[in-house]
Design a protein around this motif. Structure first.
Motif, PDB file in Angstrom:
ATOM      1  N   UNK A 175       0.838  -1.202   0.000  1.00  0.00           N
ATOM      2  CA  UNK A 175       0.000   0.000   0.000  1.00  0.00           C
ATOM      3  C   UNK A 175       0.872   1.251   0.000  1.00  0.00           C
ATOM      4  N   UNK A 176       2.178   1.065   0.047  1.00  0.00           N
ATOM      5  CA  UNK A 176       3.135   2.162   0.012  1.00  0.00           C
ATOM      6  C   UNK A 176       4.521   1.610   0.205  1.00  0.00           C
ATOM      7  N   UNK A 177       5.455   2.004  -0.651  1.00  0.00           N
ATOM      8  CA  UNK A 177       6.796   1.450  -0.568  1.00  0.00           C
ATOM      9  C   UNK A 177       7.813   2.490  -1.025  1.00  0.00           C
ATOM     10  N   UNK A 178       8.285   3.262  -0.076  1.00  0.00           N
ATOM     11  CA  UNK A 178       9.252   4.315  -0.325  1.00  0.00           C
ATOM     12  C   UNK A 178      10.574   3.729  -0.820  1.00  0.00           C
ATOM     13  N   UNK A 179      10.981   4.062  -2.022  1.00  0.00           N
ATOM     14  CA  UNK A 179      12.261   3.669  -2.623  1.00  0.00           C
ATOM     15  C   UNK A 179      12.374   2.170  -2.903  1.00  0.00           C
ATOM     16  N   UNK A 180      11.286   1.419  -2.803  1.00  0.00           N
ATOM     17  CA  UNK A 180      11.351  -0.022  -3.011  1.00  0.00           C
ATOM     18  C   UNK A 180      10.892  -0.434  -4.390  1.00  0.00           C
ATOM     19  N   UNK A 181      10.987  -1.720  -4.664  1.00  0.00           N
ATOM     20  CA  UNK A 181      10.601  -2.272  -5.961  1.00  0.00           C
ATOM     21  C   UNK A 181       9.177  -2.808  -5.990  1.00  0.00           C
ATOM     22  N   UNK A 182       8.668  -3.255  -4.859  1.00  0.00           N
ATOM     23  CA  UNK A 182       7.327  -3.842  -4.856  1.00  0.00           C
ATOM     24  C   UNK A 182       6.272  -2.754  -4.937  1.00  0.00           C
ATOM     25  N   UNK A 183       5.120  -3.142  -5.519  1.00  0.00           N
ATOM     26  CA  UNK A 183       3.986  -2.216  -5.624  1.00  0.00           C
ATOM     27  C   UNK A 183       2.696  -3.018  -5.503  1.00  0.00           C
ATOM     28  N   UNK A 184       1.577  -2.414  -5.847  1.00  0.00           N
ATOM     29  CA  UNK A 184       0.279  -3.094  -5.698  1.00  0.00           C
ATOM     30  C   UNK A 184       0.137  -4.317  -6.600  1.00  0.00           C
ATOM     31  N   UNK A 207       1.166  -5.108   7.618  1.00  0.00           N
ATOM     32  CA  UNK A 207       2.594  -5.167   7.905  1.00  0.00           C
ATOM     33  C   UNK A 207       3.224  -3.824   7.584  1.00  0.00           C
ATOM     34  N   UNK A 208       4.181  -3.410   8.395  1.00  0.00           N
ATOM     35  CA  UNK A 208       4.980  -2.223   8.092  1.00  0.00           C
ATOM     36  C   UNK A 208       6.441  -2.581   8.341  1.00  0.00           C
ATOM     37  N   UNK A 209       7.319  -2.114   7.456  1.00  0.00           N
ATOM     38  CA  UNK A 209       8.730  -2.468   7.528  1.00  0.00           C
ATOM     39  C   UNK A 209       9.623  -1.246   7.402  1.00  0.00           C
ATOM     40  N   UNK A 210      10.701  -1.263   8.145  1.00  0.00           N
ATOM     41  CA  UNK A 210      11.831  -0.378   7.955  1.00  0.00           C
ATOM     42  C   UNK A 210      12.895  -1.272   7.333  1.00  0.00           C
ATOM     43  N   UNK A 211      13.344  -0.961   6.127  1.00  0.00           N
ATOM     44  CA  UNK A 211      14.192  -1.888   5.385  1.00  0.00           C
ATOM     45  C   UNK A 211      15.363  -1.158   4.723  1.00  0.00           C
ATOM     46  N   UNK A 216      22.549   0.491  -1.375  1.00  0.00           N
ATOM     47  CA  UNK A 216      22.352   0.304   0.072  1.00  0.00           C
ATOM     48  C   UNK A 216      21.338   1.273   0.679  1.00  0.00           C
ATOM     49  N   UNK A 217      20.474   1.839  -0.157  1.00  0.00           N
ATOM     50  CA  UNK A 217      19.442   2.738   0.353  1.00  0.00           C
ATOM     51  C   UNK A 217      18.374   1.928   1.080  1.00  0.00           C
ATOM     52  N   UNK A 218      17.433   2.623   1.651  1.00  0.00           N
ATOM     53  CA  UNK A 218      16.355   1.952   2.361  1.00  0.00           C
ATOM     54  C   UNK A 218      15.123   2.820   2.400  1.00  0.00           C
TER      55      UNK A 218
END
Length: 116
Positions: free
Chosen positions: A14-23, A92-96, A103-105
């Motif tokens: 439902x939201x993924x800052x700087x990540x590859x996964x999406x809806x 679920x919520x993640x800090x990754x 090496x960003x997150x």
């Protein structure tokens, strides 16, 4: 027995800052005791796998890796929280962060989807 169990549950972003996964990315989790495994694909992810552990009733740690639709290998780690709505739907919520590449997150958020 943990308060929350992810076995057989599926999630979407439902939201993924700087990540590859999406809806379009489906995460399918399996859990045996504290051990968590899973697979994910869709969107920019051609194939992905995860392994981790539930560290408290509502907390988990994961290592994840994938190959993208652009043929790039990526790997990362995350610490997450599990919450539930009154109807029992899990979130679920993640800090990754990535373990390779830049090496960003960031932060990411997921909701459980109904089983099809």
């Amino acid at each position: 027995m943990a308060k929350y169990n992810l076995h057989g549950r599926k999630f979407v972003s439902t939201g993924n800052e700087k990540g590859l996964s999406n809806e379009d990315t489906i995460f399918h989790y399996f859990q045996d005791g504290q051990v968590i495994t899973g697979k994910y694909k869709g969107g920019a992810i051609a194939e992905g796998f995860l392994v981790g552990k539930q560290t408290a009733d509502d907390e988990l740690e994961l290592l994840f890796h994938c190959i993208t639709t652009g043929n790039e290998l990526r790997a990362g780690q995350s610490k997450g929280k599990i919450t539930a709505a009154t109807n029992g739907q899990l979130y679920l919520s993640f800090n990754w962060n990535w373990l390779n590449g830049d090496n960003s997150g960031g932060l990411s958020f997921y909701k459980e989807v109904e089983q099809v």
